[in-house]
Design an enzyme around this catalytic site. Structure first.
Site, PDB file in Angstrom:
ATOM      1  N   GLY A  85       0.809  -1.216   0.000  1.00  0.00           N
ATOM      2  CA  GLY A  85       0.000   0.000   0.000  1.00  0.00           C
ATOM      3  C   GLY A  85       0.841   1.264   0.000  1.00  0.00           C
ATOM      4  O   GLY A  85       0.543   2.233  -0.703  1.00  0.00           O
ATOM      5  N   CYS A  86       1.912   1.237   0.776  1.00  0.00           N
ATOM      6  CA  CYS A  86       2.776   2.415   0.879  1.00  0.00           C
ATOM      7  C   CYS A  86       3.539   2.645  -0.432  1.00  0.00           C
ATOM      8  O   CYS A  86       3.757   3.781  -0.838  1.00  0.00           O
ATOM      9  CB  CYS A  86       3.736   2.270   2.052  1.00  0.00           C
ATOM     10  SG  CYS A  86       2.835   2.150   3.615  1.00  0.00           S
ATOM     11  N   THR A  87       3.923   1.557  -1.080  1.00  0.00           N
ATOM     12  CA  THR A  87       4.612   1.668  -2.371  1.00  0.00           C
ATOM     13  C   THR A  87       3.646   2.204  -3.428  1.00  0.00           C
ATOM     14  O   THR A  87       3.998   3.098  -4.196  1.00  0.00           O
ATOM     15  CB  THR A  87       5.207   0.304  -2.787  1.00  0.00           C
ATOM     16  OG1 THR A  87       6.136  -0.103  -1.768  1.00  0.00           O
ATOM     17  CG2 THR A  87       5.934   0.400  -4.114  1.00  0.00           C
TER      18      THR A  87
ATOM     19  N   ALA B 273       3.228   5.968  -2.730  1.00  0.00           N
ATOM     20  CA  ALA B 273       4.433   6.725  -3.083  1.00  0.00           C
ATOM     21  C   ALA B 273       4.599   6.808  -4.603  1.00  0.00           C
ATOM     22  O   ALA B 273       4.929   7.871  -5.141  1.00  0.00           O
ATOM     23  CB  ALA B 273       5.663   6.082  -2.451  1.00  0.00           C
TER      24      ALA B 273
END
Length: 148
Positions: A42-44, A47
């Protein structure tokens, strides 16, 4: 931190060990986005969506700054791996996540733990929080469009 509050002058230390201050971005709106962990799906996705739309965000007067409690070294790897054009604050002492109220108890598969709630703060040119995109509202794959 609520809408109308003044953001702190010192935001923290980035992936290069440099102190990041609000005054470094005078005249720009800041997208200060808090995310749980480098290198997670999710964070990738979030970003990379911000990276892919970075030119449009800059054109609209925004500067993007990511924040997680990961280390400078972890941030360097995350930036290199995903070719991120913006800085990431290594909030290892959890000072900023606590100031902004995005650190708290989470649960996954019935296990409770402390972590960062994925939240984005839009800070205007005067350093005032103008808008908050809450954890329930953040769309990781379409986050730039939400900001714009």
């Amino acid at each position: 931190m609520n809408i109308g509050d003044k953001a702190p002058e010192v935001l923290g230390i980035n992936e290069k060990g440099e102190e990041i201050r609000l005054s470094d971005y005078k005249g720009k709106k800041i997208v200060l986005y808090f995310y749980p962990k480098d290198m997670t799906s999710g964070c990738t996705a979030q970003a990379c969506n911000l990276r892919d739309n970075y030119a449009d965000l800059c054109k609209a007067g925004y500067e993007v700054i990511g924040v997680s409690v990961d280390s400078e070294k972890s941030h360097q790897k995350f930036i290199e791996k995903n070719n991120l054009p913006f800085t990431l604050i290594a909030d290892t002492d959890k000072n900023l996540v606590e100031q902004f109220g995005v650190w708290g108890e989470k649960s996954m598969y019935g296990r409770k733990y402390m972590g960062t709630f994925r939240t984005t703060f839009i800070i205007n040119e005067e350093g005032i929080v103008e808008r908050i995109i809450t954890p329930k509202e953040v769309k990781t794959k379409d986050h730039a469009a939400q900001i714009l």
